[in-house]
Write a protein that holds these residues in place. Sequence first.
Motif, PDB file in Angstrom:
ATOM      1  N   VAL A 128      11.866   3.315  -1.502  1.00 25.86           N
ATOM      2  CA  VAL A 128      12.801   2.561  -0.656  1.00 25.86           C
ATOM      3  C   VAL A 128      14.004   3.418  -0.279  1.00 25.86           C
ATOM      4  O   VAL A 128      14.418   3.470   0.884  1.00 25.86           O
ATOM      5  N   LEU A 129      14.561   4.099  -1.262  1.00 23.54           N
ATOM      6  CA  LEU A 129      15.746   4.920  -1.005  1.00 23.54           C
ATOM      7  C   LEU A 129      15.429   6.060  -0.050  1.00 23.54           C
ATOM      8  O   LEU A 129      16.204   6.362   0.865  1.00 23.54           O
ATOM      9  N   LEU A 130      14.285   6.701  -0.233  1.00 22.38           N
ATOM     10  CA  LEU A 130      13.871   7.759   0.686  1.00 22.38           C
ATOM     11  C   LEU A 130      13.675   7.221   2.106  1.00 22.38           C
ATOM     12  O   LEU A 130      14.065   7.865   3.083  1.00 22.38           O
ATOM     13  N   ALA A 131      13.066   6.057   2.220  1.00 24.70           N
ATOM     14  CA  ALA A 131      12.806   5.478   3.542  1.00 24.70           C
ATOM     15  C   ALA A 131      14.110   5.136   4.256  1.00 24.70           C
ATOM     16  O   ALA A 131      14.248   5.369   5.466  1.00 24.70           O
ATOM     17  N   GLY A 161      17.072   6.549   3.661  1.00 26.58           N
ATOM     18  CA  GLY A 161      17.711   7.812   4.014  1.00 26.58           C
ATOM     19  C   GLY A 161      17.096   8.423   5.247  1.00 26.58           C
ATOM     20  O   GLY A 161      17.794   8.980   6.100  1.00 26.58           O
ATOM     21  N   ASP A 162      15.777   8.301   5.387  1.00 31.84           N
ATOM     22  CA  ASP A 162      15.074   8.836   6.542  1.00 31.84           C
ATOM     23  C   ASP A 162      15.489   8.107   7.818  1.00 31.84           C
ATOM     24  O   ASP A 162      15.750   8.729   8.851  1.00 31.84           O
ATOM     25  N   CYS A 163      15.558   6.786   7.760  1.00 28.23           N
ATOM     26  CA  CYS A 163      15.965   5.994   8.928  1.00 28.23           C
ATOM     27  C   CYS A 163      17.370   6.365   9.388  1.00 28.23           C
ATOM     28  O   CYS A 163      17.621   6.544  10.586  1.00 28.23           O
ATOM     29  N   LEU A 164      18.280   6.469   8.435  1.00 31.06           N
ATOM     30  CA  LEU A 164      19.661   6.758   8.800  1.00 31.06           C
ATOM     31  C   LEU A 164      19.800   8.179   9.332  1.00 31.06           C
ATOM     32  O   LEU A 164      20.516   8.427  10.308  1.00 31.06           O
ATOM     33  N   TRP A 165      19.108   9.127   8.718  1.00 26.42           N
ATOM     34  CA  TRP A 165      19.151  10.513   9.188  1.00 26.42           C
ATOM     35  C   TRP A 165      18.694  10.588  10.651  1.00 26.42           C
ATOM     36  O   TRP A 165      19.329  11.235  11.485  1.00 26.42           O
ATOM     37  N   ASN A 166      17.580   9.944  10.966  1.00 28.42           N
ATOM     38  CA  ASN A 166      17.047   9.981  12.326  1.00 28.42           C
ATOM     39  C   ASN A 166      17.999   9.329  13.322  1.00 28.42           C
ATOM     40  O   ASN A 166      18.169   9.813  14.448  1.00 28.42           O
ATOM     41  N   ALA A 167      18.648   8.234  12.917  1.00 32.97           N
ATOM     42  CA  ALA A 167      19.594   7.570  13.807  1.00 32.97           C
ATOM     43  C   ALA A 167      20.807   8.445  14.075  1.00 32.97           C
ATOM     44  O   ALA A 167      21.278   8.555  15.217  1.00 32.97           O
ATOM     45  N   ASP A 176      25.152   6.961  -2.469  1.00 40.00           N
ATOM     46  CA  ASP A 176      26.133   7.828  -1.817  1.00 40.00           C
ATOM     47  C   ASP A 176      25.663   9.278  -1.799  1.00 40.00           C
ATOM     48  O   ASP A 176      26.012  10.040  -0.900  1.00 40.00           O
ATOM     49  N   THR A 177      24.854   9.661  -2.787  1.00 39.90           N
ATOM     50  CA  THR A 177      24.350  11.030  -2.854  1.00 39.90           C
ATOM     51  C   THR A 177      23.169  11.248  -1.921  1.00 39.90           C
ATOM     52  O   THR A 177      23.063  12.276  -1.255  1.00 39.90           O
ATOM     53  N   VAL A 178      22.280  10.256  -1.857  1.00 39.58           N
ATOM     54  CA  VAL A 178      21.051  10.401  -1.078  1.00 39.58           C
ATOM     55  C   VAL A 178      21.281  10.194   0.415  1.00 39.58           C
ATOM     56  O   VAL A 178      20.703  10.887   1.255  1.00 39.58           O
ATOM     57  N   ILE A 179      22.139   9.227   0.773  1.00 36.63           N
ATOM     58  CA  ILE A 179      22.381   8.941   2.189  1.00 36.63           C
ATOM     59  C   ILE A 179      23.273  10.038   2.751  1.00 36.63           C
ATOM     60  O   ILE A 179      24.486   9.957   2.731  1.00 36.63           O
ATOM     61  N   ASP A 180      22.644  11.097   3.231  1.00 30.91           N
ATOM     62  CA  ASP A 180      23.381  12.270   3.716  1.00 30.91           C
ATOM     63  C   ASP A 180      24.151  11.906   4.994  1.00 30.91           C
ATOM     64  O   ASP A 180      23.593  11.346   5.933  1.00 30.91           O
ATOM     65  N   HIS A 181      25.449  12.248   5.033  1.00 34.82           N
ATOM     66  CA  HIS A 181      26.272  11.814   6.166  1.00 34.82           C
ATOM     67  C   HIS A 181      26.399  12.847   7.286  1.00 34.82           C
ATOM     68  O   HIS A 181      27.000  12.582   8.315  1.00 34.82           O
ATOM     69  N   ARG A 182      25.883  14.068   7.107  1.00 29.33           N
ATOM     70  CA  ARG A 182      25.781  15.058   8.173  1.00 29.33           C
ATOM     71  C   ARG A 182      27.135  15.547   8.706  1.00 29.33           C
ATOM     72  O   ARG A 182      27.189  16.192   9.750  1.00 29.33           O
ATOM     73  N   LEU A 183      28.240  15.280   8.018  1.00 30.22           N
ATOM     74  CA  LEU A 183      29.543  15.668   8.554  1.00 30.22           C
ATOM     75  C   LEU A 183      29.648  17.182   8.733  1.00 30.22           C
ATOM     76  O   LEU A 183      30.031  17.665   9.803  1.00 30.22           O
ATOM     77  N   GLY A 184      29.308  17.922   7.692  1.00 30.30           N
ATOM     78  CA  GLY A 184      29.364  19.380   7.812  1.00 30.30           C
ATOM     79  C   GLY A 184      28.394  19.904   8.844  1.00 30.30           C
ATOM     80  O   GLY A 184      28.694  20.850   9.581  1.00 30.30           O
ATOM     81  N   LEU A 193      17.076  16.072  -1.879  1.00 30.98           N
ATOM     82  CA  LEU A 193      16.607  14.750  -2.276  1.00 30.98           C
ATOM     83  C   LEU A 193      15.644  14.827  -3.461  1.00 30.98           C
ATOM     84  O   LEU A 193      15.692  13.980  -4.360  1.00 30.98           O
ATOM     85  N   ALA A 194      14.762  15.822  -3.438  1.00 30.75           N
ATOM     86  CA  ALA A 194      13.819  15.963  -4.547  1.00 30.75           C
ATOM     87  C   ALA A 194      14.565  16.151  -5.863  1.00 30.75           C
ATOM     88  O   ALA A 194      14.212  15.561  -6.898  1.00 30.75           O
ATOM     89  N   LEU A 195      15.622  16.955  -5.830  1.00 34.49           N
ATOM     90  CA  LEU A 195      16.414  17.204  -7.030  1.00 34.49           C
ATOM     91  C   LEU A 195      17.176  15.949  -7.457  1.00 34.49           C
ATOM     92  O   LEU A 195      17.194  15.569  -8.631  1.00 34.49           O
ATOM     93  N   ILE A 196      17.780  15.274  -6.491  1.00 30.86           N
ATOM     94  CA  ILE A 196      18.607  14.097  -6.792  1.00 30.86           C
ATOM     95  C   ILE A 196      17.761  12.946  -7.323  1.00 30.86           C
ATOM     96  O   ILE A 196      18.108  12.292  -8.309  1.00 30.86           O
ATOM     97  N   LEU A 197      16.633  12.680  -6.678  1.00 35.85           N
ATOM     98  CA  LEU A 197      15.809  11.554  -7.085  1.00 35.85           C
ATOM     99  C   LEU A 197      15.156  11.792  -8.450  1.00 35.85           C
ATOM    100  O   LEU A 197      14.976  10.858  -9.231  1.00 35.85           O
ATOM    101  N   ASP A 198      14.822  13.035  -8.735  1.00 35.80           N
ATOM    102  CA  ASP A 198      14.298  13.351 -10.054  1.00 35.80           C
ATOM    103  C   ASP A 198      15.353  13.072 -11.117  1.00 35.80           C
ATOM    104  O   ASP A 198      15.065  12.515 -12.187  1.00 35.80           O
TER     105      ASP A 198
END
Length: 221
Positions: free
Chosen positions: A87-90, A92-98, A144-152, A207-212
Amino acid sequence: MPSPRRRPKGEPLIGRPPKITRDDIITAVLEIGFTEVTIPLIAERLDVTPATVYRHVPDRATMLSLAWDRVVDSIEWPALEGNWHDVLLAYGDCLWNALAKHPGVVTALSSGLMPERTMDIFLGLAVHLEREGFPMPDAMLLIDTVIDHRLGLEKLDGHTSEPGVSRIEMADSWKPREDETAALQRARAAMRDAVLMAPRQWLNRKLALILDGGERLRERL
């Protein structure tokens, strides 16, 4: 001379219809893009005065927040059910694409409060993670860690009106130096490669590191 007719209580006022609506403003923001849009520019696009726009939105920050809320509402979000990891990956994927479809939006919104619909997304995810066994503080930390905000990322790729270094310039600053030890050269090269890596590829590694780590955190409870 007869007195003018009084409007009965509850009867709507009769007058000219409004020139624009709030929806018109939001549509114009999305058409122009978040990076450069201003209230005078919206007014020019809609052929009205800035004062007319201000009757519908109090300021630029609110205008951009409302526009982003429409984007969030247009996304087909996954159901909040099933394995927390998926769920968290999905989400994060939706928000990244938007965010990728609307370059500059993160920078444009970064100086204000989180838009209401984005806040709703965070809260819904947090409740789901709590149902999956995470204490609420850990649930919010994970989101907050997984939902990457892309600011940088937006700054590196020139999606803001603010001056800044480019991705190439940033990578060059990490170029290995001949007078350093081999370990330091490897460290510089690794960071240089990370800057030049496709942003989504770098995100997937994070994400792989964080979710693990999230799974191990839950196992200890």
